[in-house]
Design a protein around this motif. Sequence first.
Motif, PDB file in Angstrom:
ATOM      1  N   ALA A 239       0.862  -1.192   0.000  1.00 42.08           N
ATOM      2  CA  ALA A 239       0.000   0.000   0.000  1.00 42.08           C
ATOM      3  C   ALA A 239       0.893   1.235   0.000  1.00 42.08           C
ATOM      4  CB  ALA A 239      -0.902   0.006   1.222  1.00 42.08           C
ATOM      5  N   SER A 240       0.266   2.395  -0.115  1.00 41.62           N
ATOM      6  CA  SER A 240       0.995   3.655   0.042  1.00 41.62           C
ATOM      7  C   SER A 240       0.044   4.715   0.566  1.00 41.62           C
ATOM      8  CB  SER A 240       1.600   4.111  -1.289  1.00 41.62           C
ATOM      9  OG  SER A 240       0.579   4.548  -2.175  1.00 41.62           O
ATOM     10  N   THR A 241       0.606   5.736   1.176  1.00 47.04           N
ATOM     11  CA  THR A 241      -0.199   6.850   1.691  1.00 47.04           C
ATOM     12  C   THR A 241      -1.041   7.442   0.570  1.00 47.04           C
ATOM     13  OG1 THR A 241       1.518   7.337   3.312  1.00 47.04           O
ATOM     14  CG2 THR A 241      -0.075   9.081   2.890  1.00 47.04           C
ATOM     15  N   GLU A 242      -0.426   7.594  -0.612  1.00 46.02           N
ATOM     16  CA  GLU A 242      -1.111   8.261  -1.720  1.00 46.02           C
ATOM     17  C   GLU A 242      -2.374   7.511  -2.151  1.00 46.02           C
ATOM     18  OE1 GLU A 242       3.341   9.174  -2.309  1.00 46.02           O
ATOM     19  OE2 GLU A 242       2.128   7.444  -1.741  1.00 46.02           O
ATOM     20  N   MET A 243      -2.342   6.181  -2.106  1.00 44.29           N
ATOM     21  CA  MET A 243      -3.492   5.423  -2.631  1.00 44.29           C
ATOM     22  C   MET A 243      -4.542   5.113  -1.571  1.00 44.29           C
ATOM     23  SD  MET A 243      -2.038   1.539  -3.314  1.00 44.29           S
ATOM     24  CE  MET A 243      -0.642   1.938  -4.327  1.00 44.29           C
ATOM     25  N   SER A 244      -4.173   5.212  -0.255  1.00 42.20           N
ATOM     26  CA  SER A 244      -5.133   4.895   0.823  1.00 42.20           C
ATOM     27  C   SER A 244      -5.847   3.576   0.562  1.00 42.20           C
ATOM     28  CB  SER A 244      -6.187   6.002   0.962  1.00 42.20           C
ATOM     29  OG  SER A 244      -5.615   7.173   1.447  1.00 42.20           O
ATOM     30  N   THR A 245      -5.165   2.646  -0.041  1.00 42.56           N
ATOM     31  CA  THR A 245      -5.749   1.359  -0.424  1.00 42.56           C
ATOM     32  C   THR A 245      -4.654   0.299  -0.306  1.00 42.56           C
ATOM     33  OG1 THR A 245      -7.020   2.565  -2.092  1.00 42.56           O
ATOM     34  CG2 THR A 245      -7.084   0.178  -2.226  1.00 42.56           C
ATOM     35  N   ALA A 246      -5.025  -0.904   0.111  1.00 40.56           N
ATOM     36  CA  ALA A 246      -4.033  -1.970   0.259  1.00 40.56           C
ATOM     37  C   ALA A 246      -4.307  -3.118  -0.709  1.00 40.56           C
ATOM     38  CB  ALA A 246      -4.047  -2.492   1.691  1.00 40.56           C
ATOM     39  N   PHE A 247      -3.236  -3.793  -1.096  1.00 40.30           N
ATOM     40  CA  PHE A 247      -3.316  -5.019  -1.892  1.00 40.30           C
ATOM     41  C   PHE A 247      -2.725  -6.123  -1.010  1.00 40.30           C
ATOM     42  CE2 PHE A 247      -3.175  -1.508  -4.797  1.00 40.30           C
ATOM     43  CZ  PHE A 247      -4.009  -1.856  -5.848  1.00 40.30           C
ATOM     44  N   THR A 248      -3.582  -6.981  -0.474  1.00 39.87           N
ATOM     45  CA  THR A 248      -3.142  -7.969   0.505  1.00 39.87           C
ATOM     46  C   THR A 248      -3.372  -9.378  -0.024  1.00 39.87           C
ATOM     47  OG1 THR A 248      -3.703  -6.418   2.269  1.00 39.87           O
ATOM     48  CG2 THR A 248      -3.427  -8.720   2.916  1.00 39.87           C
ATOM     49  N   GLU A 249      -2.431 -10.271   0.280  1.00 40.72           N
ATOM     50  CA  GLU A 249      -2.533 -11.659  -0.177  1.00 40.72           C
ATOM     51  C   GLU A 249      -3.621 -12.415   0.576  1.00 40.72           C
ATOM     52  OE1 GLU A 249       2.038 -12.859  -1.309  1.00 40.72           O
ATOM     53  OE2 GLU A 249       1.345 -13.199   0.733  1.00 40.72           O
ATOM     54  N   CYS A 250      -4.199 -13.383  -0.103  1.00 42.94           N
ATOM     55  CA  CYS A 250      -5.057 -14.365   0.570  1.00 42.94           C
ATOM     56  C   CYS A 250      -4.186 -15.585   0.901  1.00 42.94           C
ATOM     57  CB  CYS A 250      -6.228 -14.759  -0.331  1.00 42.94           C
ATOM     58  SG  CYS A 250      -5.714 -15.706  -1.795  1.00 42.94           S
ATOM     59  N   GLU A 251      -4.821 -16.671   1.371  1.00 43.11           N
ATOM     60  CA  GLU A 251      -4.039 -17.845   1.801  1.00 43.11           C
ATOM     61  C   GLU A 251      -3.287 -18.505   0.654  1.00 43.11           C
ATOM     62  OE1 GLU A 251      -8.276 -19.443   1.007  1.00 43.11           O
ATOM     63  OE2 GLU A 251      -7.320 -17.594   1.709  1.00 43.11           O
ATOM     64  N   HIS A 252      -3.655 -18.181  -0.597  1.00 39.41           N
ATOM     65  CA  HIS A 252      -2.981 -18.814  -1.734  1.00 39.41           C
ATOM     66  C   HIS A 252      -1.684 -18.111  -2.125  1.00 39.41           C
ATOM     67  CE1 HIS A 252      -6.348 -21.512  -2.132  1.00 39.41           C
ATOM     68  NE2 HIS A 252      -7.162 -20.469  -2.059  1.00 39.41           N
ATOM     69  N   ALA A 253      -1.441 -16.927  -1.581  1.00 41.31           N
ATOM     70  CA  ALA A 253      -0.146 -16.230  -1.688  1.00 41.31           C
ATOM     71  C   ALA A 253       0.349 -16.077  -3.120  1.00 41.31           C
ATOM     72  CB  ALA A 253       0.894 -16.958  -0.836  1.00 41.31           C
ATOM     73  N   ILE A 254      -0.539 -15.562  -3.989  1.00 41.58           N
ATOM     74  CA  ILE A 254      -0.119 -15.332  -5.390  1.00 41.58           C
ATOM     75  C   ILE A 254      -0.384 -13.880  -5.803  1.00 41.58           C
ATOM     76  CG2 ILE A 254      -0.218 -17.719  -6.242  1.00 41.58           C
ATOM     77  CD1 ILE A 254      -3.081 -17.134  -7.224  1.00 41.58           C
ATOM     78  N   GLY A 255      -0.092 -12.972  -4.875  1.00 35.39           N
ATOM     79  CA  GLY A 255      -0.231 -11.551  -5.169  1.00 35.39           C
ATOM     80  C   GLY A 255      -1.310 -10.885  -4.337  1.00 35.39           C
ATOM     81  N   GLY A 256      -1.195  -9.571  -4.195  1.00 30.53           N
ATOM     82  CA  GLY A 256      -2.146  -8.794  -3.409  1.00 30.53           C
ATOM     83  C   GLY A 256      -3.412  -8.508  -4.191  1.00 30.53           C
ATOM     84  N   HIS A 257      -4.559  -8.811  -3.615  1.00 33.07           N
ATOM     85  CA  HIS A 257      -5.843  -8.666  -4.318  1.00 33.07           C
ATOM     86  C   HIS A 257      -6.265  -7.203  -4.453  1.00 33.07           C
ATOM     87  CE1 HIS A 257      -7.222 -12.745  -5.098  1.00 33.07           C
ATOM     88  NE2 HIS A 257      -6.664 -13.103  -3.957  1.00 33.07           N
ATOM     89  N   HIS A 258      -6.811  -6.890  -5.622  1.00 30.60           N
ATOM     90  CA  HIS A 258      -7.299  -5.559  -5.974  1.00 30.60           C
ATOM     91  C   HIS A 258      -8.732  -5.388  -5.469  1.00 30.60           C
ATOM     92  CE1 HIS A 258      -9.142  -3.057  -9.487  1.00 30.60           C
ATOM     93  NE2 HIS A 258      -8.648  -2.232  -8.604  1.00 30.60           N
ATOM     94  N   HIS A 259      -9.033  -4.214  -4.916  1.00 31.04           N
ATOM     95  CA  HIS A 259     -10.395  -3.890  -4.492  1.00 31.04           C
ATOM     96  C   HIS A 259     -10.996  -2.893  -5.488  1.00 31.04           C
ATOM     97  CE1 HIS A 259      -9.386  -6.097  -0.968  1.00 31.04           C
ATOM     98  NE2 HIS A 259      -8.593  -5.172  -0.467  1.00 31.04           N
ATOM     99  N   PRO A 260     -11.844  -3.361  -6.416  1.00 31.97           N
ATOM    100  CA  PRO A 260     -12.321  -2.515  -7.512  1.00 31.97           C
ATOM    101  C   PRO A 260     -13.156  -1.314  -7.066  1.00 31.97           C
ATOM    102  CG  PRO A 260     -12.911  -4.823  -7.883  1.00 31.97           C
ATOM    103  CD  PRO A 260     -12.363  -4.729  -6.504  1.00 31.97           C
ATOM    104  N   GLU A 261     -13.721  -1.385  -5.851  1.00 31.32           N
ATOM    105  CA  GLU A 261     -14.506  -0.251  -5.345  1.00 31.32           C
ATOM    106  C   GLU A 261     -13.626   0.947  -5.026  1.00 31.32           C
ATOM    107  OE1 GLU A 261     -17.370  -1.831  -2.081  1.00 31.32           O
ATOM    108  OE2 GLU A 261     -15.709  -3.219  -2.294  1.00 31.32           O
ATOM    109  N   LEU A 262     -12.335   0.697  -4.818  1.00 28.37           N
ATOM    110  CA  LEU A 262     -11.482   1.706  -4.191  1.00 28.37           C
ATOM    111  C   LEU A 262     -10.418   2.297  -5.112  1.00 28.37           C
ATOM    112  CD1 LEU A 262     -10.892  -0.132  -0.777  1.00 28.37           C
ATOM    113  CD2 LEU A 262     -12.645   1.551  -1.344  1.00 28.37           C
TER     114      LEU A 262
END
Length: 430
Positions: A239-262
């Motif tokens: 994440a970063s301050t500028e985006m106020s949004t996080a990309f976090t992995e799920c249990e499958h650990a293949i990258g941080g998931h995108h939140h399309p609402e944000l």
Amino acid sequence: MIPTIETAPLSEIKAFQEAKLRETLAYVQSHSPFYQKRFADAGISVSDIRTLEDLQKLPVTTKADLQQFNDDFLCVPRHQIIDYATTSGTLGDPVTFGMTDNDLDRLAYNEAISFDCAGIKPGDIVQLMTTMDRRFMAGLAYFLGLRKMKVGVVRVGAGIPELQWDSIRKYQPSHLITVPSFLLKMIEFAEQRGIDYKNSGIKGAICIGEALRNQDFSLSTLSKKITEKWDIKLYSTYASTEMSTAFTECEHAIGGHHHPELIVVETLDDNNQPVQDSEPGELTFTTLGIEAMPLVRFKTGDIVKLHHEPCACGRNTLRVGPVIGRKQQMIKYKGTTLYPPAMTDVLSGFSNIENHIIEIYTNDLGTDEIVIKLAVKQESEIFLREIKEHFQAKLRVTPKIVFTSNAILNQLVFNPMSRKPIHFFDHRTH
């Protein structure tokens, strides 16, 4: 708690994002002095931007824009600002971000759905091992997100292994939020004092600031060292301050998931053109639903790959892979392109190394020169040769390596004015 839009068909996600994008552009056209001028200067009518592909008609926004015109990005009267945060200033002057009450609600929602990705559930207890002060947005975001989830929070802050272990014993948290290299210090402290850390009840750690995985999602050297000792699940979050949004992995650990609402995400080349699928590019984003300081096509400086295959967790959203490096920190060394994280990963393989900094200079020929300064438990020519051979094998280059003391390095790494350890120093004359 997966938001419905994240499991929707890709066509539906795209249409949803395009509707949100049109709302955002209309909002900045009405409220942002910076974008009003930027769009007018470029002769752009935001009503012409209807699709995600149309974004390419808009100019990009850079860190330099934020530094130079910080106040012009503000879209609300100052009395509506509830919280002031600043960027860390790793690559230049820090930038102030104001947030309204609604922006803080959005921040909490973002972290709640991100932590849900990482398996944290209502009723859990989480130990927060990052700072909440010094105008740091991340610590506040974590607290707000966990509170929204009805999750207990133990606010220990950064450092102090003794206090961390005391809190783990007292409050029995199931998860930690931390910089991953600190987990090695926690393990070392526990081993020295006979703490039974393997039966401490910790199930997982959400990790910030350092790479947990290689580009193929295999464990980095640092992650291997942690999990070989302590059988806990490590989750990466970006994440970063500028985006106020996080990309976090799920249990499958293949990258941080995108939140399309944000947020809307692009990866761009040096000419601000989209890169081909699965090619690395500079992560560029447009925030959705932010009141105080929305950003349009903001270039983060982070080089990443986007991944689009569906995930077994049920989310259909794109995923952001591990950061390859910061664009400004790219090094051209003897015909090879390098980024500091790759060098840090090589150094992580040696338990004899206690601390390090990487310094980059411009030499007399006008090319990049690398000096790595190490504090080690035991100095020897054999060890020095071993490190150099490891660099040659892994990265095909051998930088200059010098030994120094931990006391000297600690003054540089733990700058009291910085919120995070600094291991990379760029002295180049750009």
